[in-house]
Design an enzyme around this catalytic site. Structure first.
Site, PDB file in Angstrom:
ATOM      1  N   ASP A 191       0.510   8.007  12.494  1.00  0.00           N
ATOM      2  CA  ASP A 191      -0.292   6.859  12.898  1.00  0.00           C
ATOM      3  C   ASP A 191      -0.656   6.931  14.374  1.00  0.00           C
ATOM      4  O   ASP A 191      -1.003   5.926  14.966  1.00  0.00           O
ATOM      5  CB  ASP A 191       0.475   5.562  12.602  1.00  0.00           C
ATOM      6  CG  ASP A 191       1.830   5.533  13.287  1.00  0.00           C
ATOM      7  OD1 ASP A 191       2.109   6.411  14.126  1.00  0.00           O
ATOM      8  OD2 ASP A 191       2.629   4.621  12.983  1.00  0.00           O
TER       9      ASP A 191
ATOM     10  N   ARG B 218       0.799  -1.239   0.000  1.00  0.00           N
ATOM     11  CA  ARG B 218       0.000   0.000   0.000  1.00  0.00           C
ATOM     12  C   ARG B 218       0.826   1.280   0.000  1.00  0.00           C
ATOM     13  O   ARG B 218       0.243   2.369  -0.112  1.00  0.00           O
ATOM     14  CB  ARG B 218      -0.931   0.013   1.225  1.00  0.00           C
ATOM     15  CG  ARG B 218      -0.182   0.105   2.538  1.00  0.00           C
ATOM     16  CD  ARG B 218      -1.021  -0.253   3.731  1.00  0.00           C
ATOM     17  NE  ARG B 218      -0.237  -0.160   4.954  1.00  0.00           N
ATOM     18  CZ  ARG B 218       0.689  -1.037   5.337  1.00  0.00           C
ATOM     19  NH1 ARG B 218       0.972  -2.082   4.575  1.00  0.00           N
ATOM     20  NH2 ARG B 218       1.363  -0.872   6.455  1.00  0.00           N
TER      21      ARG B 218
ATOM     22  N   LYS C 152      12.251   5.447   5.264  1.00  0.00           N
ATOM     23  CA  LYS C 152      11.176   5.832   4.346  1.00  0.00           C
ATOM     24  C   LYS C 152      11.366   7.245   3.805  1.00  0.00           C
ATOM     25  O   LYS C 152      11.073   7.510   2.637  1.00  0.00           O
ATOM     26  CB  LYS C 152       9.826   5.714   5.053  1.00  0.00           C
ATOM     27  CG  LYS C 152       9.432   4.270   5.308  1.00  0.00           C
ATOM     28  CD  LYS C 152       8.078   4.176   5.994  1.00  0.00           C
ATOM     29  CE  LYS C 152       7.742   2.700   6.257  1.00  0.00           C
ATOM     30  NZ  LYS C 152       6.431   2.558   6.926  1.00  0.00           N
TER      31      LYS C 152
ATOM     32  N   CYS D 236      -9.857  19.876  20.482  1.00  0.00           N
ATOM     33  CA  CYS D 236     -11.281  20.118  20.752  1.00  0.00           C
ATOM     34  C   CYS D 236     -12.150  19.035  20.098  1.00  0.00           C
ATOM     35  O   CYS D 236     -13.250  18.772  20.559  1.00  0.00           O
ATOM     36  CB  CYS D 236     -11.689  21.491  20.250  1.00  0.00           C
ATOM     37  SG  CYS D 236     -11.040  22.816  21.285  1.00  0.00           S
TER      38      CYS D 236
ATOM     39  N   CYS E 155      -4.086  -0.453  11.633  1.00  0.00           N
ATOM     40  CA  CYS E 155      -3.665  -1.334  10.538  1.00  0.00           C
ATOM     41  C   CYS E 155      -3.111  -2.638  11.117  1.00  0.00           C
ATOM     42  O   CYS E 155      -3.148  -3.679  10.482  1.00  0.00           O
ATOM     43  CB  CYS E 155      -2.582  -0.672   9.713  1.00  0.00           C
ATOM     44  SG  CYS E 155      -3.006   0.978   9.203  1.00  0.00           S
TER      45      CYS E 155
ATOM     46  N   VAL F 120       8.752  13.334  15.253  1.00  0.00           N
ATOM     47  CA  VAL F 120       8.330  14.709  15.541  1.00  0.00           C
ATOM     48  C   VAL F 120       8.141  14.839  17.040  1.00  0.00           C
ATOM     49  O   VAL F 120       7.414  14.051  17.654  1.00  0.00           O
ATOM     50  CB  VAL F 120       7.016  15.046  14.823  1.00  0.00           C
ATOM     51  CG1 VAL F 120       6.549  16.440  15.200  1.00  0.00           C
ATOM     52  CG2 VAL F 120       7.216  14.957  13.329  1.00  0.00           C
TER      53      VAL F 120
HETATM   54 ZN   LIG Z   1      -9.255  23.918  20.342  1.00  0.00          ZN
END
Ligand SMILES: [Zn+2]
Length: 403
Positions: A134, A75, A90, A178, A192, A114
Site C-alpha cells: 500500500d 474486501r 494477516k 523510471c 483507501c 519488507v
Molecule cells: Zn529504471
C-alpha cells in the site's frame, strides 16, 4: 510441495486449467515448480494469494506486517470474522486458508515488514513478485531488488473504484522508479483511507496481476501485456498506454538485461531442486525468539532494559489511523514480558501467539510483534507514537531476535 515423482492426490485438480491450451500440461508443471512472493496480504494480496494457490504455484511466500480487523472483511477475501476476533496476523490467517484450499503446495508466511535488510532473503528462490503493498517505498524497494535479480514486479494499486496494473519485466520494460519517480512519499495520493474502496475494484486489479503472473510462471512470456492499464469500474473507463523500454541511464532497469538473461530463464531452472526443508526452517525462524545471548553490537542487548531502543524510522499505515514504530535492528520483543509489563502499567492487554495488544489509558493502542515492530493505533503523528512507546516500554526487557 509435491515432489515431481509423487502422484497427485487429485489428478484432475487442475484439469480445467490444463485444458486451457496456452497453459496446458507443460505450463502446469512449470507453475508447480515456481515460487511467487506476495508482499502485503490485504485486499489485493489476499486475492492474489488465493489465485496463486488455486492455480498450483508450488511455493507461495506471503509477507504482511498487519493483523486482521473487522474493517478488512468487506474486501479481503481470505479472512473471516473469527480471524478478526482473534486479531490474527494477516500472513498467518491467510496461510491457514491457503493450506485448506491447496494442501499440495508450500505456503511460507512471514509476519514482517519488507526492508532493505530482508528483501534479498525474501526474493530468494522466487520467480515473480506480486504487489499487494500500500505504499511507494515498499514498491520501489521490491522493483529495484527484483530487477537486479531478473525477477519481474507485477504492480497493482486500487482506491475507490479505480485501479491500475502493470507488469514490469527486467530487460523488457522500465523499472518502477523510471515510471513513477524516486519519491517514496504517498502524501497527496488517494488511498483507501481517504476515499474508501469497493471490493470489485480490488478483484479486477488482482485478476489483471494474477493473469500476467500465470503467463510468466507457466513460461508463456510472449503473451505478457506490455501496457500500463488503469480504469474506473464505477464510471466505467479503461485506459491503456505502452510501457516504456528500459532506460539507458537507469542503474536499475538499464542494467537489468544481463540479470534477465541470467535469471529469467523460461524453465524455472533456478528453483528446480530447491530445498523445501530449508524453506520450512526459515519460516519457523521468522517467528522464533531466541533466549540465547547473541553477539551483537549496538546499544541494546537481549535482556537489557529498553531505553532508547526505538528507531526514529516510522511509517504511517495506509487505510489506518496507525503509525508503525520499529525497534533498533536486531532487537525483538518478548511477548510474554510485554504482556505483564503493560498490564502492570494500567493497560488493558489481550494477546495471541503472534502479537500483544494494549489499550492505553490515553486512548491509543499499542500492538507489539516479536520482530520488534510496534503499531500505535489511534494517531497519525509519528512524534506522538514514538513518545507513547517511550513512555510505556522504557525499562521493559528486550529480546534478541534471529533474523
Ligand atoms: Zn529504471
Amino acid at each position: 510441495m509435491r515432489k515431481p515423482e509423487e502422484q497427485p492426490r487429485w489428478p484432475d485438480r487442475y484439469s480445467r486449467q490444463t485444458r486451457f491450451a496456452p497453459i496446458g500440461e507443460s505450463g502446469q508443471r512449470r507453475l508447480e515448480q515456481a515460487g511467487v512472493l506476495i508482499v502485503g496480504c490485504g485486499a489485493l494480496g489476499a486475492s492474489l494469494a488465493q489465485h496463486m494457490a488455486r492455480a498450483g504455484v508450488g511455493l507461495v511466500r506471503i509477507v504482511d506486517r498487519d493483523y486482521v480487523e473487522p474493517s478488512n472483511l468487506q474486501r479481503q477475501v481470505l479472512f473471516d470474522e473469527q480471524d478478526a476476533l482473534e486479531s490474527l496476523p494477516k500472513a498467518v490467517a491467510a496461510a491457514r486458508k491457503l493450506r485448506l484450499i491447496n494442501g499440495e503446495i508450500e505456503v511460507d508466511a512471514r509476519v514482517q515488514d519488507v526492508t532493505n535488510a530482508n528483501v534479498g532473503e525474501l526474493l530468494e528462490g522466487m520467480d515473480a513478485v506480486l504487489d499487494g503493498t500500500d505504499n511507494a517505498a515498499a514498491r520501489l524497494l521490491l522493483s529495484e531488488h527484483g530487477f537486479r535479480r531478473g525477477i519481474p514486479f507485477f504492480y497493482g494499486g486500487v482506491a475507490g473504484s479505480q485501479g491500475m496494473s502493470a507488469s514490469l519485466v527486467p530487460g523488457a520494460t522500465a523499472c518502477l522508479r523510471c515510471l513513477i519517480g524516486g519519491g517514496e512519499s504517498d502524501s497527496g495520493a488517494d488511498t483507501c483511507d481517504t476515499i474508501g474502496v469497493i471490493a470489485p475494484a480490488v478483484e479486477w486489479v488482482a485478476a489483471l496481476q494474477a493473469a500476467e503472473a500465470l503467463k510468466w510462471l507457466s513460461g508463456r512470456r510472449e503473451a505478457l501485456r506490455r501496457t500500463w492499464l488503469s480504469g474506473d469500474l464505477w464510471h466505467f473507463r479503461v485506459r491503456e498506454s505502452a510501457l516504456p523500454s528500459p532506460a539507458q541511464g537507469c542503474d536499475i532497469c538499464g542494467g537489468a538485461q544481463a540479470a534477465a538473461e541470467r535469471g529469467g530463464d523460461a524453465d524455472n531452472s533456478r528453483i528446480r531442486g530447491r530445498n523445501a526443508k530449508g524453506a520450512r526452517d526459515s519460516r519457523q525462524a521468522a517467528f522464533h525468539l531466541t533466549s540465547l545471548s547473541l553477539n551483537r553490537s549496538g546499544p541494546l542487548a537481549e535482556g537489557e532494559p529498553v531505553h532508547h531502543g526505538f528507531r526514529a524510522q516510522t511509517a504511517v499505515l495506509c487505510g489506518r489511523d496507525t503509525v508503525q514504530v520499529t525497534m533498533e535492528e536486531g532487537i525483538g520483543l518478548d511477548l510474554g514480558e510485554a504482556e505483564q509489563w503493560l498490564a502492570a502499567r494500567g493497560c488493558e492487554v489481550t494477546s495471541n501467539p503472534y502479537l500483544v495488544k494494549a489499550a492505553m489509558p490515553e486512548g491509543e493502542k499499542l500492538v507489539l510483534f516479536p520482530d520488534g515492530r510496534i503499531l500505535v493505533q489511534g494517531t497519525q503523528d509519528p512524534a506522538r507514537a514514538t513518545a507513547l512507546c517511550g513512555a510505556y516500554l522504557t525499562g521493559m526487557r528486550a529480546a534478541a531476535i534471529l533474523r
